[in-house]
Design an enzyme around this catalytic site. Sequence first.
Site, PDB file in Angstrom:
ATOM      1  N   TYR A 144       0.976  -1.162   0.027  1.00 10.93           N
ATOM      2  CA  TYR A 144       0.032   0.097  -0.026  1.00 10.93           C
ATOM      3  C   TYR A 144       0.923   1.160   0.080  1.00 10.93           C
ATOM      4  CZ  TYR A 144      -3.357   3.584   1.779  1.00 10.93           C
ATOM      5  OH  TYR A 144      -4.223   4.203   1.911  1.00 10.93           O
ATOM      6  N   ASP A 238       9.301   2.303  -0.186  1.00 12.58           N
ATOM      7  CA  ASP A 238       8.483   3.092   0.500  1.00 12.58           C
ATOM      8  C   ASP A 238       8.588   2.690   1.844  1.00 12.58           C
ATOM      9  OD1 ASP A 238       6.012   4.397   1.607  1.00 12.58           O
ATOM     10  OD2 ASP A 238       4.918   3.503   0.242  1.00 12.58           O
ATOM     11  N   LYS A 266       4.729   8.868   9.066  1.00 11.06           N
ATOM     12  CA  LYS A 266       4.469   8.526  10.474  1.00 11.06           C
ATOM     13  C   LYS A 266       5.514   9.363  11.733  1.00 11.06           C
ATOM     14  CE  LYS A 266       1.917   4.836   8.316  1.00 11.06           C
ATOM     15  NZ  LYS A 266       0.402   5.188   9.008  1.00 11.06           N
TER      16      LYS A 266
HETATM   17  N1  HOZ Z   1      -4.394   1.758   6.790  1.00  9.29           N
HETATM   18  C1  HOZ Z   1      -4.010   2.917   7.438  1.00  9.29           C
HETATM   19  C2  HOZ Z   1      -2.301   2.336   8.135  1.00  9.29           C
HETATM   20  N2  HOZ Z   1      -1.896   1.564   7.399  1.00  9.29           N
HETATM   21  C3  HOZ Z   1      -4.848   3.290   8.539  1.00  9.29           C
HETATM   22  C4  HOZ Z   1      -4.773   4.488   9.096  1.00  9.29           C
HETATM   23  C5  HOZ Z   1      -5.955   5.019   9.857  1.00  9.29           C
HETATM   24  O1  HOZ Z   1      -6.961   4.520   9.786  1.00  9.29           O
HETATM   25  O2  HOZ Z   1      -5.469   6.072  10.714  1.00  9.29           O
END
Ligand code: HOZ
Length: 430
Positions: A144, A238, A266
């Site tokens: 992702y 990434d 992050k």
């Molecule tokens: N899929 C996101 C983390 N890999 C989720 C982020 C979120 O919902 O804050």
Amino acid sequence: MSTEASKKAFQEAQSLIPGGVNSPVRAFKSVGGTPIFITEGEGAYLKDVDGNRYVDYVQSWGPLIFGHRDESIETAVINAVKHGLSFGAPTEAETELAKLVVSFFDSIDKVRFVSSGTEAVMSAIRLARGFTGRDDIVKFTGCYHGHSDALLVEAGSGAATFGNPSSPGVPADFTKHTLLAEYNNIESVKKCFADSSDIACVIIEPIAGNMGLVPADKEFLHELREICDANGSLLIFDEVMSGFRGTINGAESITGVKPDIVTLGKVIGGGMPVGAFGARAEIMAQLSPDGPVYQAGTLSGNPVAMAAGLAALTKLKQNARVMNVLNERATRLVEGMKKEAEACGITMQVDTRGSMFGFFFNDKPVKNFADACRSDAELFAKFHAAMLEEGFYFACSLYETGFISTATTDEMIEDTIKASAKVFKTITNG
Ligand code: HOZ
């Protein structure tokens, strides 16, 4: 444990916000039940609107490596706020944070800050295309890279959680340059290069965290590097999720494979919205205003976000060895839970990288997205709900990664393992 106030809050949110949430995975859809509405975080704990307290293994999906309300980050943010929220003009804090990022990554000479991981990756792809003068990109099924159009193809994370890995609303024309390969399968990459002589870059999460935790094999990454070099394509790591989480100096430091571009997010924002992409000077020179590849953002390099990132990375720089301690704890956690699962006849696959941990209810090792999809989703949902009831907040999707922070104590780990023993007994008997 009552969650009545969360249920009420969720009901009201649903009437005003699609699905009641501002990011889909949070809706708890794949695990059932109601999302917990949070009032505050403190160290390793989260508190909800019903007054329940949980050991938090999500840590805002990664950013909070020092836990909630870390004193030095909180102080830095409060000080920055007192000087103004946003200027839309350069500040020295941006240069300071850039200096720190560059000092951590061998492959980065220059870095540009943006406001999210999605933005970082989208911009990095544009830069790779501008630098090479090519259009096609290779991505891996289950990786992702945010929700920009060209990358929302067979993506992991939320997209996988809801079983529609590619999204309506993305014109086929926008994804026709996205070629797909299988994670940890070099033959599938070779096929992409046989099919196209116009590949600008290969983008990969070297420590995949969005199909559960699935690290790439070292040899596979070395082969990727060779293929990219042989074909004049760039290699993008990434590390939005794994940066400063899987290891302190990037995946390149533990694999020996140097990427051309790295994307980050992050942890570099310490809990504030920050993304970044960086590369060697020759590549970054293509970026506007030095070069022709355009990229911009009103809140990019926001002073409050920079202050939080600076405090977080400064603390990491001063405590680089902390990653070993975090990894010992993460390993103890998943190995402990695995042992308890096995005692109840449940097979688990577990892994860790730094402060990241992953587990699958699967009887075979997980090397790619297809393997991850063969995990027992029903069992995961039962485990998730029962652990929540015991006061342990795990990611609400089997396709997400777990995180521990420096505030997660040995005692909390032991308590979690004990609770998992109780839960495994209940879910196998029920
Ligand atoms: N899929 C996101 C983390 N890999 C989720 C982020 C979120 O919902 O804050």
